[in-house]
Scaffold this motif. Structure first.
Motif, PDB file in Angstrom:
ATOM      1  N   LEU A  70       0.836  -1.204   0.000  1.00  0.00           N
ATOM      2  CA  LEU A  70       0.000   0.000   0.000  1.00  0.00           C
ATOM      3  C   LEU A  70       0.870   1.251   0.000  1.00  0.00           C
ATOM      4  N   PHE A  71       0.421   2.211  -0.806  1.00  0.00           N
ATOM      5  CA  PHE A  71       1.092   3.503  -0.931  1.00  0.00           C
ATOM      6  C   PHE A  71      -0.016   4.535  -0.715  1.00  0.00           C
TER       7      PHE A  71
ATOM      8  N   ILE B 219       2.886  -2.022   3.828  1.00  0.00           N
ATOM      9  CA  ILE B 219       2.458  -0.628   3.654  1.00  0.00           C
ATOM     10  C   ILE B 219       3.664   0.292   3.787  1.00  0.00           C
ATOM     11  N   LEU B 220       3.781   1.241   2.861  1.00  0.00           N
ATOM     12  CA  LEU B 220       4.729   2.335   3.071  1.00  0.00           C
ATOM     13  C   LEU B 220       4.022   3.293   4.029  1.00  0.00           C
ATOM     14  N   PHE B 221       4.485   3.325   5.258  1.00  0.00           N
ATOM     15  CA  PHE B 221       3.870   4.180   6.283  1.00  0.00           C
ATOM     16  C   PHE B 221       4.535   5.539   6.137  1.00  0.00           C
ATOM     17  N   LEU B 222       3.898   6.383   5.287  1.00  0.00           N
ATOM     18  CA  LEU B 222       4.538   7.603   4.799  1.00  0.00           C
ATOM     19  C   LEU B 222       4.346   8.763   5.748  1.00  0.00           C
ATOM     20  N   SER B 223       5.428   9.434   6.072  1.00  0.00           N
ATOM     21  CA  SER B 223       5.314  10.709   6.754  1.00  0.00           C
ATOM     22  C   SER B 223       5.851  11.777   5.804  1.00  0.00           C
ATOM     23  N   LEU B 224       5.016  12.760   5.501  1.00  0.00           N
ATOM     24  CA  LEU B 224       5.360  13.768   4.482  1.00  0.00           C
ATOM     25  C   LEU B 224       6.286  14.820   5.110  1.00  0.00           C
TER      26      LEU B 224
ATOM     27  N   GLN C 101      -2.558  -4.364  14.358  1.00  0.00           N
ATOM     28  CA  GLN C 101      -3.284  -5.633  14.504  1.00  0.00           C
ATOM     29  C   GLN C 101      -3.183  -6.521  13.278  1.00  0.00           C
ATOM     30  N   SER C 102      -3.067  -5.882  12.109  1.00  0.00           N
ATOM     31  CA  SER C 102      -3.164  -6.631  10.853  1.00  0.00           C
ATOM     32  C   SER C 102      -1.964  -7.537  10.609  1.00  0.00           C
ATOM     33  N   GLY C 103      -0.810  -7.139  11.133  1.00  0.00           N
ATOM     34  CA  GLY C 103       0.401  -7.926  10.886  1.00  0.00           C
ATOM     35  C   GLY C 103       1.037  -7.656   9.533  1.00  0.00           C
ATOM     36  N   VAL C 104       0.517  -6.710   8.733  1.00  0.00           N
ATOM     37  CA  VAL C 104       1.189  -6.405   7.458  1.00  0.00           C
ATOM     38  C   VAL C 104       2.549  -5.765   7.761  1.00  0.00           C
ATOM     39  N   GLU C 105       3.484  -5.977   6.856  1.00  0.00           N
ATOM     40  CA  GLU C 105       4.823  -5.411   7.095  1.00  0.00           C
ATOM     41  C   GLU C 105       4.784  -3.890   6.892  1.00  0.00           C
ATOM     42  N   VAL C 106       5.284  -3.176   7.867  1.00  0.00           N
ATOM     43  CA  VAL C 106       5.247  -1.712   7.837  1.00  0.00           C
ATOM     44  C   VAL C 106       6.644  -1.187   7.511  1.00  0.00           C
ATOM     45  N   ILE C 107       6.696  -0.317   6.511  1.00  0.00           N
ATOM     46  CA  ILE C 107       7.971   0.326   6.152  1.00  0.00           C
ATOM     47  C   ILE C 107       7.827   1.817   6.486  1.00  0.00           C
ATOM     48  N   PRO C 108       8.378   2.254   7.621  1.00  0.00           N
ATOM     49  CA  PRO C 108       8.299   3.688   7.961  1.00  0.00           C
ATOM     50  C   PRO C 108       9.122   4.497   6.955  1.00  0.00           C
ATOM     51  N   THR C 109       8.449   5.379   6.236  1.00  0.00           N
ATOM     52  CA  THR C 109       9.078   6.022   5.070  1.00  0.00           C
ATOM     53  C   THR C 109       8.958   7.540   5.138  1.00  0.00           C
ATOM     54  N   GLY C 110      10.065   8.215   4.997  1.00  0.00           N
ATOM     55  CA  GLY C 110      10.060   9.676   4.916  1.00  0.00           C
ATOM     56  C   GLY C 110       9.759  10.074   3.481  1.00  0.00           C
ATOM     57  N   TYR C 111       8.633  10.769   3.294  1.00  0.00           N
ATOM     58  CA  TYR C 111       8.142  11.097   1.950  1.00  0.00           C
ATOM     59  C   TYR C 111       8.487  12.558   1.673  1.00  0.00           C
TER      60      TYR C 111
END
Ligand code: 1GP
Length: 230
Positions: free
Chosen positions: A70-71, A85-90, A112-122
């Protein structure tokens, strides 16, 4: 970090699919050609998404063995059926909603979902004309002629603990992120670098990789020409 993060580090091509364009675009051709071109993943998202993502992502996963990531343009664009998910912070902007607000809204569900989270600086870089992401986020991009500001922003993101940096010219941007900006940011950080926006040819894709991008995102270019990569 799990396998998806490893794929971002390894890099290559990421194909962006905007679910709202499903009726206008030959997604089947893009998916088939992306698989042939050995893309590393599909990204799913857009500035506006006017229907639930679950069925779109499930349908896509039925057509590809590549990860579906997810983006998101907002907290509404989450589904637990995605692989990550790309966990985007703008971080180029100063709009708290896109720095932390949407994140708080959706965080319990993501956890809760367990999807892999990629903390990403956008980081938005001016692509020569206004883009949807600028308007929707109500933020100003960094001027393309100011690599030092992009560098300082990317370093700040890395120091805050973000695990990837995304240099974004905006979907359909007139100009892609300049090589000199990619090179400068690449030298300054050690986390993987994602680059996208306005890349419409194989040459532009290769140039972004040569400048130091790990992962290069292509959306509009493949919508127009699904055979862009052969
Ligand atoms: C947009 O970086 C992506 O967020 C891809 O942009 O659609 O211009 O390829 P394009």
């Amino acid at each position: 970090m799990g396998t998806l993060y490893d794929k971002i580090v390894k890099g290559g091509l990421a194909i962006l699919l905007d679910p709202d364009k499903e009726s206008q675009v030959d997604f089947d051709a893009i998916v088939a050609n992306g698989q042939k071109a050995e893309a590393s993943m599909f990204l799913v998202g857009g500035s506006l998404v006017s229907k639930p993502l679950d069925s779109f992502v499930n349908n896509l996963k039925g057509k590809t063995s590549l990860p579906v990531v997810l983006f998101p343009g907002s907290a509404m664009q989450f589904t637990p059926v995605a692989d990550g998910i790309l966990f985007l912070s703008l971080i180029s902007g100063r709009n708290p909603d896109f720095l932390i607000g949407h994140h708080v809204t959706v965080a319990p569900m993501v956890k809760q979902s367990g999807v892999e989270v990629i903390p990403t600086g956008y980081i938005l870089i001016d692509g020569g004309a206004p883009t949807s992401v600028q308007y929707m986020s109500q933020t100003m991009p960094i001027p393309a002629s100011k690599p030092d500001i992009a560098v300082a922003t990317a370093i700040a993101g890395e120091l805050l603990g973000l695990k990837a940096i995304y240099l974004e010219a905006g979907s359909g941007a007139k100009n892609e992120v300049p090589a000199k900006v990619i090179e400068a940011v690449r030298k300054a950080i050690s986390v993987p670098l994602i680059v996208g926006g306005g890349i419409r040819s194989k040459q532009q894709f290769t140039d972004a990789l040569s400048a130091g991008a790990n992962l290069v995102v292509v959306g509009n270019g493949l919508e127009t020409n699904p055979r862009m990569f052969g």
